[in-house]
Design a protein around this motif. Structure first.
Motif, mmCIF file in Angstrom:
data_model
loop_
_atom_site.group_PDB
_atom_site.id
_atom_site.type_symbol
_atom_site.label_atom_id
_atom_site.label_comp_id
_atom_site.label_asym_id
_atom_site.label_seq_id
_atom_site.Cartn_x
_atom_site.Cartn_y
_atom_site.Cartn_z
ATOM 1 N N ARG A 364 28.852 31.758 49.158
ATOM 2 C CA ARG A 364 28.611 33.471 48.509
ATOM 3 C C ARG A 364 29.894 34.533 49.443
ATOM 4 N NH1 ARG A 364 23.340 33.760 46.455
ATOM 5 N NH2 ARG A 364 23.480 35.103 46.093
ATOM 6 N N HIS A 365 30.712 33.646 49.733
ATOM 7 C CA HIS A 365 31.362 34.195 50.625
ATOM 8 C C HIS A 365 33.110 35.146 49.632
ATOM 9 C CE1 HIS A 365 34.658 34.749 53.600
ATOM 10 N NE2 HIS A 365 33.573 35.417 54.241
ATOM 11 N N LEU A 366 33.002 36.027 50.159
ATOM 12 C CA LEU A 366 34.446 36.762 49.497
ATOM 13 C C LEU A 366 35.608 36.849 50.728
ATOM 14 C CD1 LEU A 366 36.034 36.872 46.987
ATOM 15 C CD2 LEU A 366 35.208 39.159 47.136
ATOM 16 N N PRO A 485 38.618 49.848 47.246
ATOM 17 C CA PRO A 485 38.771 49.786 46.058
ATOM 18 C C PRO A 485 37.971 48.176 45.553
ATOM 19 C CG PRO A 485 40.086 48.220 47.369
ATOM 20 C CD PRO A 485 38.903 49.402 47.981
ATOM 21 N N SER A 486 38.133 47.760 44.032
ATOM 22 C CA SER A 486 36.915 47.195 43.522
ATOM 23 C C SER A 486 37.769 45.417 43.198
ATOM 24 C CB SER A 486 37.075 47.253 41.864
ATOM 25 O OG SER A 486 36.844 46.380 41.238
ATOM 26 N N ALA A 487 37.295 44.417 43.363
ATOM 27 C CA ALA A 487 37.289 43.261 43.469
ATOM 28 C C ALA A 487 38.346 42.830 42.644
ATOM 29 C CB ALA A 487 36.430 42.144 43.861
ATOM 30 N N SER A 488 38.459 43.482 41.317
ATOM 31 C CA SER A 488 39.057 43.384 40.265
ATOM 32 C C SER A 488 40.208 43.347 40.232
ATOM 33 C CB SER A 488 38.354 44.065 38.835
ATOM 34 O OG SER A 488 38.974 45.359 39.235
ATOM 35 N N THR A 529 44.475 30.211 46.870
ATOM 36 C CA THR A 529 42.883 30.247 46.791
ATOM 37 C C THR A 529 42.478 31.692 46.097
ATOM 38 O OG1 THR A 529 43.983 29.297 48.961
ATOM 39 C CG2 THR A 529 41.510 30.220 49.585
ATOM 40 N N MET A 530 42.619 32.314 46.574
ATOM 41 C CA MET A 530 42.241 33.761 45.561
ATOM 42 C C MET A 530 41.703 33.323 43.985
ATOM 43 S SD MET A 530 44.302 36.604 46.798
ATOM 44 C CE MET A 530 44.279 38.121 45.791
ATOM 45 N N GLU A 531 42.806 32.865 43.453
ATOM 46 C CA GLU A 531 42.442 32.339 41.856
ATOM 47 C C GLU A 531 41.045 31.825 41.656
ATOM 48 O OE1 GLU A 531 45.615 32.188 38.450
ATOM 49 O OE2 GLU A 531 45.569 30.560 40.111
ATOM 50 N N LYS A 532 40.691 30.389 43.003
ATOM 51 C CA LYS A 532 39.464 29.353 42.685
ATOM 52 C C LYS A 532 38.253 30.654 42.630
ATOM 53 C CE LYS A 532 42.567 25.826 43.853
ATOM 54 N NZ LYS A 532 42.904 24.413 44.504
ATOM 55 N N ASN A 533 38.408 31.805 43.411
ATOM 56 C CA ASN A 533 36.956 32.440 43.769
ATOM 57 C C ASN A 533 36.646 32.761 42.129
ATOM 58 O OD1 ASN A 533 35.817 34.526 44.637
ATOM 59 N ND2 ASN A 533 35.844 33.870 46.729
ATOM 60 N N ILE A 534 35.335 32.284 42.352
ATOM 61 C CA ILE A 534 35.142 33.163 41.444
ATOM 62 C C ILE A 534 34.513 34.178 41.068
ATOM 63 C CG2 ILE A 534 32.261 32.855 42.553
ATOM 64 C CD1 ILE A 534 33.613 32.160 38.743
ATOM 65 N N PHE A 535 34.723 35.105 42.450
ATOM 66 C CA PHE A 535 34.302 36.102 42.400
ATOM 67 C C PHE A 535 35.251 36.946 41.822
ATOM 68 C CE2 PHE A 535 31.411 34.273 45.468
ATOM 69 C CZ PHE A 535 30.281 34.819 44.929
ATOM 70 N N LEU A 536 36.296 36.533 42.895
ATOM 71 C CA LEU A 536 37.613 37.117 41.826
ATOM 72 C C LEU A 536 38.085 37.268 40.506
ATOM 73 C CD1 LEU A 536 39.921 37.148 45.243
ATOM 74 C CD2 LEU A 536 38.146 38.918 44.697
ATOM 75 N N ALA A 537 37.772 35.854 40.081
ATOM 76 C CA ALA A 537 37.938 35.527 39.301
ATOM 77 C C ALA A 537 37.319 36.396 38.063
ATOM 78 C CB ALA A 537 38.169 33.988 39.114
ATOM 79 N N LYS A 645 28.661 44.327 35.295
ATOM 80 C CA LYS A 645 27.570 44.953 35.614
ATOM 81 C C LYS A 645 27.802 44.320 37.429
ATOM 82 C CE LYS A 645 24.986 46.109 32.805
ATOM 83 N NZ LYS A 645 23.613 47.300 32.232
ATOM 84 N N LYS A 646 27.685 42.892 37.387
ATOM 85 C CA LYS A 646 27.732 42.121 37.735
ATOM 86 C C LYS A 646 28.152 41.839 38.731
ATOM 87 C CE LYS A 646 25.518 37.485 39.128
ATOM 88 N NZ LYS A 646 25.458 35.824 38.140
ATOM 89 N N TYR A 647 29.765 42.525 38.746
ATOM 90 C CA TYR A 647 31.311 41.852 39.318
ATOM 91 C C TYR A 647 32.315 42.499 39.300
ATOM 92 C CZ TYR A 647 30.266 36.599 38.439
ATOM 93 O OH TYR A 647 29.161 35.660 38.147
#
Length: 696
Positions: A364-366, A485-488, A529-537, A645-647
């Motif tokens: 649950r960490h970003l 800024p948004s994580a997207s 590493t960033m690509e593998k993070n589910i929240f950023l992806a 709306k979740k991400y």
């Protein structure tokens, strides 16, 4: 002209505003009664055309008798023995009942207040009994609960300490004559005005994050006296109590908002303050006061909001367990359900990562994207070929600023070593102004040597390599966007930088070529590493501006697509209803028809579901906020909209990027150092409130 019947429900404060006697809200009149009539519609129980109704502050009595009330007032006066000295009424004893009462005296007018019973009513939040008997002389008239409509009294002034006297918002006893009514109205109006002025003062202190002691300054006192001579400034303690009261009220509001949210994201950082304000200096970091900062990020409708929840001073020695305890306590204070927390964004801190895992579980960490870019910049500045040129320019700029030459002094600034991007900016400005600088300082015999033409050419090549990285940092710090800024944006920015650096360049200097390869290697390691993070992806995939564009690994994209299909299938099986922001108007149907027609005319036969349709379409405009784009897309992609709306409210950084890349972090440290610990949290918490939330 006859006086409007609406005035029975209001007290006229001045020519431009009046106060509702039912809920005590102040309404602007603008010389007419339109706003008064409009506000009275918020009290549907009130019949404006009922000529026999009587209004007592906070209570609307449908069947009261004015004559009976007057007799009751006279009867009450006959029971009171009043002691008067030099025209000032000190106290009175109730001869029949023996209950001691206090009086306020203003000239010849007197207002009786049953202090003990009134205070008891305030402590009980003015709770009224189910049945109230009127004290008429004949004992016949009785007003039951069905005949009384209660209204919540104004919170302003309840029990507030103000200039040595306690102000209570009390239910008045029947008054004997019009003079007493006028006196009571005047005093109540003064109390309301006093609280409004204190709200304005609290807004000034909190919004600009001033220490409370600023109101004790002679200059501030003189300024306030010049603008409002009759306004008496509160003491620091009284203002602190007032701000604490406002913070408690706003905390209750946020609890309700958080209860209605389906998801929320947090950002957490440990910040430092030092006596010299240099919070990034390694020499003073051990002596710095550490502070834990927690910010909530969420959507209110289609608007992204960020609210500071806590700024907690940390002891000299603390561990992950202490941080977990503070985070858990904050969640409980705001009634944040931990299952609703999508993730927590932190800077590069093993302590914080362990605390997040202990609080919410693994995964649950970003990481902070701004800190990733900053670390790459720092590695560039430390390279020998770049550092030697920067040191030579640094000495030259320092000498130039010391000469006091006015022509271009504002265009040259010395860099801050703790912020590598400022070194890039210093070198960039020097290269642009080098010819003019040489002319200005040619007569200065003690001037340090400037860069040679060959060195200037090398600088040009190095700056060209670093330009995509610098532009990315500036994009994150854009003042016209949200402070977070948004994580997207993280994956698209990193993807763009890497592809820009991979572009071949003709006649490139060896140093620039080596620097470019070095940057590509460093960024690709981090990007993987960033690509593998589910929240950023997921944030990038569900942002209509980017979708599946900023990915280098096609295998990862296929994996995420499979996860989306699995979630949609589960979503359909449990029959969960998805929200949609479509407005209930004529054009809603038109939008649905146009989207359906567009889908059938532009999408191939393989795109027969909303996920495939979404990713088959082109990316949307980069100049529009993603949730505004989703207002149109939600019609044909309801599941993806609910997932977006979740991400999309997840931030890309743990603190505002301007505090990562510039000296703003040191300025924040100096500012917070002036705030006392017991005041700091309330001030910083209220600083994020909008004017609407302040009700100014």
């Amino acid at each position: 002209m006859a006086r409007s019947k609406i005035w029975k429900y209001y007290e006229k404060l001045d020519n431009n505003c009046a106060q509702c006697q039912l809920c005590e809200k102040i309404i602007k009149t603008s010389g007419n009664t339109s706003n008064l009539m409009k506000h009275m519609k918020t009290h549907p129980q009130v019949d404006v055309n009922d000529t026999e109704s009587v209004v007592i502050r906070g209570i609307y009595k449908r069947e009261a008798d004015a004559v009976t009330a007057k007799k009751r007032s006279k009867k009450l006066s006959s029971h009171l023995h009043i002691k008067q000295e030099d025209g000032q009424i000190i106290k009175a004893e109730n001869v029949d009942i023996g209950e001691q009462c206090e009086y306020d005296s203003f000239g010849d007018s007197r207002v009786a207040v049953a202090v003990d019973s009134a205070k008891e009513m305030v402590e009980d939040n003015l709770s009224w009994p189910a049945e109230v008997e009127s004290e008429s002389l004949d004992g016949q008239a009785t007003v039951i609960a069905d005949d009384i409509i209660e209204f919540e009294p104004s919170l302003m002034g309840d029990g507030e300490q103000c200039e040595g006297e306690t102000l209570y918002q009390l239910e008045e006893l029947p008054l004997a004559n019009l003079e007493e009514v006028e006196t009571y109205t005047t005093k109540n109006r003064q109390n309301v005005q006093k609280n409004l002025e204190n709200d304005q003062l609290a807004y000034f202190v909190c919004r600009d994050k001033h220490p409370l002691e600023i109101i004790q300054g002679d200059g501030f006192k003189q300024l306030m006296h010049a603008f409002c001579p009759i306004y008496r400034l509160p003491t620091v303690e009284q203002l602190s109590v007032h701000i604490n009261k406002l913070a408690q009220r706003q905390t209750a509001v946020l609890r309700q908002r958080f209860a209605n949210l389906s998801t929320i994201a947090l950002s957490c950082a440990i910040c430092s303050t030092t006596t010299n304000g240099n919070s990034n200096s390694k020499a003073t970091r051990l002596d710095a006061q550490q502070q834990l900062e927690l910010v909530a990020h969420f959507y209110e409708g289609d608007n992204w909001r960020s609210r500071t929840l806590i700024v907690q001073s940390l002891p000299v020695h603390y561990n992950a367990g202490n941080i977990v305890e503070w985070l858990d306590r904050t969640c409980n204070r705001f009634d944040i359900d931990k299952s609703k927390i999508v993730c927590v964004v932190t800077k590069n801190s093993r302590l914080l990562e362990n605390a997040v895992a202990a609080l919410l579980g693994a995964g649950r960490h970003l990481p902070c994207f701004g800190e990733i870019l900053e670390s790459v910049f720092e590695m560039v500045v430390q390279r020998h070929e770049f550092a030697s040129l920067c040191e030579k320019v640094r000495r030259y700029v320092l000498f130039y600023l010391s000469t006091g030459v006015p022509s271009m002094q504002l265009q040259l600034e010395l860099d801050e070593k703790q912020h590598p991007i400022t070194t890039y900016e210093m070198l960039e400005r020097y290269v642009q102004l080098a010819p003019q600088l040489d002319k200005l300082l040619r007569s200065q015999l003690d001037a340090p040597p400037s860069l040679t033409p060959i060195e200037l050419e090398i600088c040009h090549h190095l700056l060209a390599v670093l330009k995509p990285l610098a532009n990315a940092a500036r994009e994150l710090c854009r003042p016209d966007t949200s402070s977070y800024p948004s994580a997207s944006k993280a994956l698209p920015i990193a993807y763009t930088i890497i592809n820009e650096l991979k572009q071949s360049r003709s006649s490139e200097h060896k140093y620039a070529y080596e620097l470019r390869l070095f940057l590509v290697r460093q960024l690709e390691e981090r990007f993987e590493t960033m690509e593998k993070n589910i929240f950023l992806a997921m944030a990038s995939l569900l942002d209509p501006r980017f979708r599946n564009m900023p990915f280098q690994s096609s295998a990862l994209v296929a994996k995420y697509m499979t996860q989306l299909y699995d979630q949609m299938q589960h979503h359909e099986e449990i029959g969960m209803e998805t929200a949609c922001t479509a407005e209930d108007d004529f054009w809603t149907a038109y939008k649905a028809l146009s989207h359906e027609k567009h889908k059938h005319s532009t999408v191939t036969s393989d795109c027969d579901d909303e996920i495939a349709t979404y990713f088959c379409n082109n990316i949307s405009s980069l100049q529009v906020e993603p949730m505004l784009l989703w207002k149109d897309l939600a019609q044909i992609h309801p599941f993806l909209y609910s997932l977006a709306k979740k991400y999309l409210h997840i931030p890309a950084t743990a603190t505002p990027p301007v505090r990562i890349f510039t000296s703003a972090e040191a300025e924040v440290a100096i500012q917070r150092e002036k705030l006392r610990d017991e005041q700091m949290n309330n001030i910083l918490f209220m600083a994020d409130c909008t004017k609407e939330e302040w009700q100014l």
